[in-house]
Design a protein around this motif. Sequence first.
Motif, PDB file in Angstrom:
ATOM      1  N   ALA A 186       7.320  28.626 105.461  1.00  0.00           N
ATOM      2  CA  ALA A 186       7.445  27.857 106.705  1.00  0.00           C
ATOM      3  C   ALA A 186       6.353  28.268 107.695  1.00  0.00           C
ATOM      4  O   ALA A 186       5.756  27.438 108.381  1.00  0.00           O
ATOM      5  N   LEU A 187       6.091  29.572 107.741  1.00  0.00           N
ATOM      6  CA  LEU A 187       5.074  30.070 108.658  1.00  0.00           C
ATOM      7  C   LEU A 187       3.681  29.589 108.235  1.00  0.00           C
ATOM      8  O   LEU A 187       2.870  29.177 109.073  1.00  0.00           O
ATOM      9  N   ALA A 188       3.431  29.616 106.933  1.00  0.00           N
ATOM     10  CA  ALA A 188       2.136  29.145 106.429  1.00  0.00           C
ATOM     11  C   ALA A 188       1.939  27.673 106.801  1.00  0.00           C
ATOM     12  O   ALA A 188       0.847  27.257 107.224  1.00  0.00           O
ATOM     13  N   ASP A 189       3.003  26.874 106.672  1.00  0.00           N
ATOM     14  CA  ASP A 189       2.894  25.460 107.031  1.00  0.00           C
ATOM     15  C   ASP A 189       2.680  25.282 108.530  1.00  0.00           C
ATOM     16  O   ASP A 189       1.961  24.381 108.966  1.00  0.00           O
ATOM     17  N   CYS A 190       3.307  26.117 109.300  1.00  0.00           N
ATOM     18  CA  CYS A 190       3.108  26.054 110.755  1.00  0.00           C
ATOM     19  C   CYS A 190       1.639  26.348 111.081  1.00  0.00           C
ATOM     20  O   CYS A 190       1.039  25.678 111.929  1.00  0.00           O
ATOM     21  N   PHE A 191       1.072  27.332 110.406  1.00  0.00           N
ATOM     22  CA  PHE A 191      -0.344  27.656 110.643  1.00  0.00           C
ATOM     23  C   PHE A 191      -1.236  26.487 110.217  1.00  0.00           C
ATOM     24  O   PHE A 191      -2.239  26.183 110.867  1.00  0.00           O
ATOM     25  N   THR A 192      -0.877  25.847 109.120  1.00  0.00           N
ATOM     26  CA  THR A 192      -1.640  24.678 108.669  1.00  0.00           C
ATOM     27  C   THR A 192      -1.608  23.571 109.731  1.00  0.00           C
ATOM     28  O   THR A 192      -2.614  22.948 110.055  1.00  0.00           O
TER      29      THR A 192
END
Lengths: 238, 238, 238, 238, 238, 238
Positions: free
Chosen positions: A136-142
């Motif tokens: 979820a965090l990786a997607d938020c960064f994306t």
Amino acid sequence: MRPSRRQVDELRPVSLERGVVKYAEGSCFVKFGDTHVLVTASLEERLPPWLKGQGRGWVTAEYGMLPRATSERTRREASAGKQGGRTVEIQRLIGRSLRSVVDLVALGERQITIDCDVIQADGGTRTASITGAWVALADCFTWMKARDMFKGGEPMRDHIAAVSCGVYKNTAVLDLDYAEDSEAETDANFVMSGNGNIVEIQATAEKTPFSEEQFLALLALARKGVGKLIDLQKMAVA
Amino acid sequence: MRPSRRQVDELRPVSLERGVVKYAEGSCFVKFGDTHVLVTASLEERLPPWLKGQGRGWVTAEYGMLPRATSERTRREASAGKQGGRTVEIQRLIGRSLRSVVDLVALGERQITIDCDVIQADGGTRTASITGAWVALADCFTWMKARDMFKGGEPMRDHIAAVSCGVYKNTAVLDLDYAEDSEAETDANFVMSGNGNIVEIQATAEKTPFSEEQFLALLALARKGVGKLIDLQKMAVA
Amino acid sequence: MRPSRRQVDELRPVSLERGVVKYAEGSCFVKFGDTHVLVTASLEERLPPWLKGQGRGWVTAEYGMLPRATSERTRREASAGKQGGRTVEIQRLIGRSLRSVVDLVALGERQITIDCDVIQADGGTRTASITGAWVALADCFTWMKARDMFKGGEPMRDHIAAVSCGVYKNTAVLDLDYAEDSEAETDANFVMSGNGNIVEIQATAEKTPFSEEQFLALLALARKGVGKLIDLQKMAVA
Amino acid sequence: MRPSRRQVDELRPVSLERGVVKYAEGSCFVKFGDTHVLVTASLEERLPPWLKGQGRGWVTAEYGMLPRATSERTRREASAGKQGGRTVEIQRLIGRSLRSVVDLVALGERQITIDCDVIQADGGTRTASITGAWVALADCFTWMKARDMFKGGEPMRDHIAAVSCGVYKNTAVLDLDYAEDSEAETDANFVMSGNGNIVEIQATAEKTPFSEEQFLALLALARKGVGKLIDLQKMAVA
Amino acid sequence: MRPSRRQVDELRPVSLERGVVKYAEGSCFVKFGDTHVLVTASLEERLPPWLKGQGRGWVTAEYGMLPRATSERTRREASAGKQGGRTVEIQRLIGRSLRSVVDLVALGERQITIDCDVIQADGGTRTASITGAWVALADCFTWMKARDMFKGGEPMRDHIAAVSCGVYKNTAVLDLDYAEDSEAETDANFVMSGNGNIVEIQATAEKTPFSEEQFLALLALARKGVGKLIDLQKMAVA
Amino acid sequence: MRPSRRQVDELRPVSLERGVVKYAEGSCFVKFGDTHVLVTASLEERLPPWLKGQGRGWVTAEYGMLPRATSERTRREASAGKQGGRTVEIQRLIGRSLRSVVDLVALGERQITIDCDVIQADGGTRTASITGAWVALADCFTWMKARDMFKGGEPMRDHIAAVSCGVYKNTAVLDLDYAEDSEAETDANFVMSGNGNIVEIQATAEKTPFSEEQFLALLALARKGVGKLIDLQKMAVA
């Protein structure tokens, strides 16, 4: 020998489904077998007061269980008027683990809150939460990169994932489900990063103290399990 | 190299003073250098509701810091209206650790509450608390034995003591004080028993993940430190 | 006649030990017999919102009892989630009493918080707290003077000390311990200043209303006791 | 000289109206000038747990202010989520005072709760509350007698009433209103019984400590005021 | 004209998925368009204290929103320490509505708790909750019947379902989504039973009072919408 | 047929007494028979944070019951530590209803808080509160106009009043008292404005769902009752 007939070093079926809540900047519905956790990452352009003006951001986490995630209904914490000790412990662990692989300066003066809500619990809710939270965090960064929000480079420095191991019927096994967890002599949670290093260990003698040898067996299993989980994360975000 | 000029494997001066509160069935004023904790053990002939009628007792712990135990005054939790996450985490650890060496059936249907109140904090309050709590609990058991309260044999099965270790300026050191703790790259708390086994490990990457090698160095230091602490416990209760 | 064999106008052994907590700007460990209270004075360069910008400071107090300060363990207020009525009443009394001898304008726009934590309770915890608090506050002022923090002259205008008196077995006695307090017909707390004036009287008929004559006998005893306590304060800070 | 042009020993107009709430076993709407308090006495056939099975009853009190009883709106305590320190202090005083003239054994194993709700506040709400509470309690006892509920004789042993006195512009005055109270150098509340004895004294130096002489002048005024209030109580219940 | 291009009397796509949580006696994941609510029914063999021994059971409801169910993250109620006014209002409505079609005597001395947790909110969370709660409750009753738990006949007397209607851009429309709801002049929620009767109406003038005529138009739409929802319930449980 | 022998369309005796609390900008003591509510309107030159800088004001309400407003004493919410669900529901209704007839822009950036405190409850406390609140609010606006505080014209756009209706012994009746309310099959509260429009309907099937026909009979009665209440408001403020 295991109630689930798994091998000692075998994870439960794991799935990491992205984009499950339309409003969140990142989200992941993670399943470790019958343990199901909905994770969202929420970006806010504000910081806790004690962090203002220091040129860096913050990643924090909150954890909750739906009342009927468990075999018997558990009292709703909102109605009880406070979060229990176990909840507090777990959400602190999740936040701390994620921060160990985030460059808070690169993030900038913003806060990301990770919400982990357990829909169904069958052991390992904290390790599933951490593993899904990374996605979820990786997607938020994306999402943020797509809006050109990072001046100081990539804030995510590495993967992290987590798994529990334990001594069950005198044998070290990987990824305990509830049936095993409630019987285990020793229970340990391991959070590890993509480069094979350790982020957090919480090992507890449930009944009697355990030997260093036993502990090292658990650590070896954990390394194997985390490796597979990180492979699954890579496939999920690919 | 250490701010306190100690050797890497050197504990701070430790003292364990017994019988410091006249009402308590057991008590210990424990000092790890400038970390001072008052521990009492209180026997009550009642159990939490969920444990009634099962033929065994309970050992639990509560932890608090006096507001000016710290360099800056900390808000009083009683006036804030709730215990913080760190407090809850620590008191759960203390209770869990003690229970791992107590035979709850031999204890009988009674509860012992361990109160750990930090008078002055200079790093390591949780490890000092556990080490002192064992002494207070042992004295409480002595008090009970003098009143012939154990039918089922001795409830204390072994010693436990605890110490923190950390990676400070790239070196593994034993028993961090506050100056070291606030700078450490990695911080780990170890609770171990008299027979050399492990009761609990809580290891955290404060800044970046650490290697298995580093972890094993910390574990070796902890074993040494706990050994000395248990020797001091033996002298104290002799 | 008194359980402690003291004369009717005899205080318990009193000690006032200074400098007992290394971080606090002032501190005092006060003993009235078996009543032991740790008092700290904490200076903060901030004021409660309602006092800002008025050119004067504030002195406030908080009070607590360690759970096993009492014969039976008392529930920890932080875990109960609120301070009890008795606690609130006592801390308001301590703060009010100290403010009556402090020049808040001379103090400047700062707050001093007095924390009184009862380590062991045997009657008279509020009077011991006030008597020790004066010493901690005086030391805090000394600390501030050494840093040249007072422009407007000395903020401490006088001593204050406090003692309880009561009618026990029909006789007026000074400085009740718990054995007397729990049996007394009347219980009165007196706070007085160094010039012999009265700062606060709280007199309560525990069982039946008392006469003016009885009250005046208590007042006379209190005057005598406070005089001695102020002598001890003078020796302590000398 | 007084803002209200009263004599130094003159009470405000006092009224004690009975039977103002149809459900309560006793009630009194008490006015001390512009201070208006509604008092009810509620009989319940149950006791607090710690008093069960001891063959005696209990009288307790709760106090509250309507939000706009004051010049500026005060926050509603129910919405703030707790009772303030002043509220707790006052309700403890009211309950204690009433119990000093009630024979709890004669009352039997029942609880009477006195609720004092301030409709309008102009100084002296606690003394008006106590004075009115005695009337509500007397009516509750009458109600109970009519139902033949007392086996062990009359539970009310005497009247009590309360009044405040203070040193205002260097003069001792009786029954302070808010204009005086906020300026007074010293403020004292006296609760006295019908036979002229003292139930409670709470005397506070608002600004500087006061002399014994000043205190005795306040006590003399209080005795006069309470005498008149008790006459009014007698007329009210006649 | 509607942002979603629906007809004025057109519901959003509705789905009622049963059996979604393995532990619950009944469960339903209900979707009204982008509004997604997870409903569980939990059977417990205990009653609230005020209902004991009356020969009948109880159905109650709790409601919550996951923090990121909304466009902006909403504070978690468990961490805020209390349920907000809107939450309390909604959960009371759900419980009351269900009880209107349950024969509590036939249910027997047991409690069923309906938990409605909003995963994603796009208007109409309370009406979706009620509509899905009926399905979860029906499944719980089926589970109980399979265990022969009803002696006194069928406890479910009828269907209920709920829908919102509103005046949007001066036109009465059915089943408001968030875009409409936030702009509507009038907002009304209708709970109706299978026989066409009314269980609850909550109609609110969001901006200006509305006419009886307008209200009757909303009522007619609601009747149509509820009819369709009950058809869907019938298909779901068939 | 009605316990009070009233006609089916007959209100209880209603009185609206103004100016009952000297500090409030507006106040009204409203009686609907034995239901007595004290309402005050408090003007404050501050706004809730979420409303700042938008060029408009706010009207909100708080509701409470004195503990002995009811037949059995009800626990004081301030001492319970939170407002119950019913309280929250009612105070939200009162605030929402008043705002529907107030021009918040004309009010300017200020907040008016309406406090409704029930002195005695005999059914219909929320409808009496709303009816009296309109009077208190009107008086507050008069007070403000006298101080020339409205630049943007008159903020009060219309009257509102409220009444309950219900189906009692199978007959629609107006203005239920407690004896009727506790027996009614259906209970509905109507808030209406001076021009005959509807502000809020809350209709609840207490036992079994009701027909549209029954509902329309209640609505007709409500219209009649509200008409009379608004006449009384007009006389009160004339």
